[in-house]
Design a protein around this motif. Structure first.
Motif, mmCIF file in Angstrom:
data_model
loop_
_atom_site.group_PDB
_atom_site.id
_atom_site.type_symbol
_atom_site.label_atom_id
_atom_site.label_comp_id
_atom_site.label_asym_id
_atom_site.label_seq_id
_atom_site.Cartn_x
_atom_site.Cartn_y
_atom_site.Cartn_z
ATOM 1 N N SER A 13 0.969 -1.203 -0.119
ATOM 2 C CA SER A 13 -0.300 0.009 0.007
ATOM 3 C C SER A 13 0.728 1.406 0.009
ATOM 4 N N ASP A 14 2.348 1.114 0.828
ATOM 5 C CA ASP A 14 2.636 2.390 0.556
ATOM 6 C C ASP A 14 3.950 2.751 -0.601
ATOM 7 N N LYS A 15 4.039 1.527 -1.430
ATOM 8 C CA LYS A 15 4.245 1.581 -2.504
ATOM 9 C C LYS A 15 3.720 2.361 -3.383
ATOM 10 N N PHE A 16 2.331 2.140 -3.867
ATOM 11 C CA PHE A 16 1.078 2.372 -4.447
ATOM 12 C C PHE A 16 1.242 4.250 -4.093
ATOM 13 N N LEU A 17 2.223 4.780 -3.107
ATOM 14 C CA LEU A 17 1.767 6.190 -3.401
ATOM 15 C C LEU A 17 3.176 6.598 -3.848
ATOM 16 N N GLU A 18 4.045 6.412 -4.134
ATOM 17 C CA GLU A 18 4.514 6.298 -5.054
ATOM 18 C C GLU A 18 4.506 7.361 -6.183
ATOM 19 N N THR A 19 4.981 8.068 -7.074
ATOM 20 C CA THR A 19 4.418 8.455 -8.576
ATOM 21 C C THR A 19 5.042 8.437 -9.158
ATOM 22 N N HIS A 20 6.103 7.059 -9.046
ATOM 23 C CA HIS A 20 6.665 5.759 -10.573
ATOM 24 C C HIS A 20 5.902 5.236 -10.440
ATOM 25 N N VAL A 21 4.945 4.471 -9.218
ATOM 26 C CA VAL A 21 4.643 3.975 -9.524
ATOM 27 C C VAL A 21 2.827 4.214 -10.355
ATOM 28 N N ARG A 22 2.755 5.557 -9.649
ATOM 29 C CA ARG A 22 1.148 6.369 -10.255
ATOM 30 C C ARG A 22 1.522 6.466 -11.940
ATOM 31 N N SER A 23 2.841 6.536 -12.916
ATOM 32 C CA SER A 23 3.121 6.821 -14.067
ATOM 33 C C SER A 23 3.022 5.638 -14.758
ATOM 34 N N LYS A 48 -1.407 1.244 -15.037
ATOM 35 C CA LYS A 48 -2.925 1.654 -15.689
ATOM 36 C C LYS A 48 -3.947 2.250 -14.957
ATOM 37 N N TYR A 49 -3.843 0.913 -14.078
ATOM 38 C CA TYR A 49 -5.191 0.828 -12.911
ATOM 39 C C TYR A 49 -5.750 1.638 -11.786
ATOM 40 N N ASP A 50 -6.480 1.189 -11.241
ATOM 41 C CA ASP A 50 -7.246 2.608 -10.248
ATOM 42 C C ASP A 50 -6.143 1.670 -8.200
ATOM 43 N N LEU A 51 -5.285 2.063 -8.056
ATOM 44 C CA LEU A 51 -4.957 1.432 -7.120
ATOM 45 C C LEU A 51 -5.359 2.134 -5.913
ATOM 46 N N GLY A 52 -5.939 3.266 -5.998
ATOM 47 C CA GLY A 52 -6.225 3.907 -4.969
ATOM 48 C C GLY A 52 -7.703 3.210 -4.268
ATOM 49 N N LEU A 53 -8.418 2.772 -5.245
ATOM 50 C CA LEU A 53 -9.148 2.103 -4.972
ATOM 51 C C LEU A 53 -8.507 0.811 -4.535
ATOM 52 N N ILE A 54 -7.790 -0.435 -5.400
ATOM 53 C CA ILE A 54 -6.868 -1.168 -4.198
ATOM 54 C C ILE A 54 -6.848 -0.758 -3.048
ATOM 55 N N TYR A 55 -6.278 0.706 -2.445
ATOM 56 C CA TYR A 55 -5.285 1.009 -1.132
ATOM 57 C C TYR A 55 -6.546 0.930 -0.717
ATOM 58 N N ALA A 56 -7.993 1.308 -0.740
ATOM 59 C CA ALA A 56 -8.945 1.700 0.189
ATOM 60 C C ALA A 56 -9.323 0.176 0.575
ATOM 61 N N LYS A 57 -9.521 -1.230 -0.538
ATOM 62 C CA LYS A 57 -9.954 -2.083 -0.270
ATOM 63 C C LYS A 57 -8.720 -2.909 0.372
ATOM 64 N N ILE A 58 -7.819 -2.496 0.540
ATOM 65 C CA ILE A 58 -6.882 -3.049 1.850
ATOM 66 C C ILE A 58 -6.664 -2.398 3.090
ATOM 67 N N MET A 96 -4.772 10.976 -5.662
ATOM 68 C CA MET A 96 -3.616 10.471 -6.229
ATOM 69 C C MET A 96 -4.171 10.037 -7.696
ATOM 70 N N TYR A 97 -4.745 8.968 -7.440
ATOM 71 C CA TYR A 97 -5.110 7.931 -8.362
ATOM 72 C C TYR A 97 -6.496 8.146 -8.870
ATOM 73 N N GLN A 98 -7.266 9.853 -8.532
ATOM 74 C CA GLN A 98 -8.227 9.797 -8.742
ATOM 75 C C GLN A 98 -9.520 9.085 -8.929
ATOM 76 N N PHE A 145 -2.695 3.237 10.714
ATOM 77 C CA PHE A 145 -1.373 3.938 9.427
ATOM 78 C C PHE A 145 -1.929 4.526 7.896
ATOM 79 N N MET A 146 -2.902 2.823 7.714
ATOM 80 C CA MET A 146 -3.352 3.465 6.056
ATOM 81 C C MET A 146 -4.219 3.734 6.571
ATOM 82 N N ILE A 147 -5.005 4.970 7.772
ATOM 83 C CA ILE A 147 -6.240 5.868 6.957
ATOM 84 C C ILE A 147 -4.769 6.813 7.307
#
Length: 169
Positions: A81-91, A94-104, A126-128, A115-117
């Motif tokens: 989840s923490d690595k999802f927040l890296e800008t290089h991961v974001r760029s 192509k799928y919505d890691l913000g939604l995946i983060y929320a589900k985790i 970040m992932y709109q 910590f995750m909240i």
């Protein structure tokens, strides 16, 4: 930490889970082998390797990940989840890691759920992310539960509930 959780962690360390999905298995092995130096994952190194592993995930792989999430060490879920927040991961993804983060976040029960909240808003913004109504309701209930258990403050509770309410589709 209760004795049951300690036994479970010890067992998973000695006998890592076997997944029926090669992509999920590769992700698990990668995170478990590199969990001690996550703050030093960099582009051209371990962060790039992480991106290569997750960038080809399909919807079925993500669904399988969530079906088997109970097999994961909670610390590994925090790392992912923490690595999802890296800008290089974001760029690169192509799928919505913000939604995946929320589900985790919703399924994350062990150790430090607060910590995750703190990064929930960042990941969704970040992932709109397009969060469905059911997930929004679940997020609200999880935040209220964290407050009820006194794991977050009233101010955090109010702030995050206001943010979740602002996402209503």
């Amino acid at each position: 930490m209760n004795i049951h959780l300690l036994k479970k962690t010890f067992y998973k360390t000695l006998f890592p889970p076997k997944f029926g999905n090669e992509k999920i298995q590769n992700l698990y092995h990668f995170v478990s082998q590199n969990d001690s130096n996550t703050e030093h994952w960099e582009v051209g190194g371990l962060l790039s390797d992480f991106i290569c592993i997750i960038k080809d995930f399909q919807e079925t792989d993500i669904q399988y990940f969530f079906e088997r999430i109970s097999l994961w060490n909670s610390y590994y879920l925090v790392i992912i989840s923490d690595k999802f927040l890296e800008t290089h991961v974001r760029s690169s993804i192509k799928y919505d890691l913000g939604l995946i983060y929320a589900k985790i976040f919703l399924l994350y029960e062990d150790s430090d759920p607060y910590f995750m909240i703190d990064n929930l808003e960042i990941a969704i913004t970040m992932y709109q992310s397009k969060i469905d109504k059911a997930t929004l309701i679940d997020l609200m209930h999880k935040i209220e539960l964290l407050y009820y258990k006194k794991l977050i403050t009233k101010q955090q509770n109010d702030y995050h509930l206001t943010f979740i309410n602002s996402l209503n589709p």
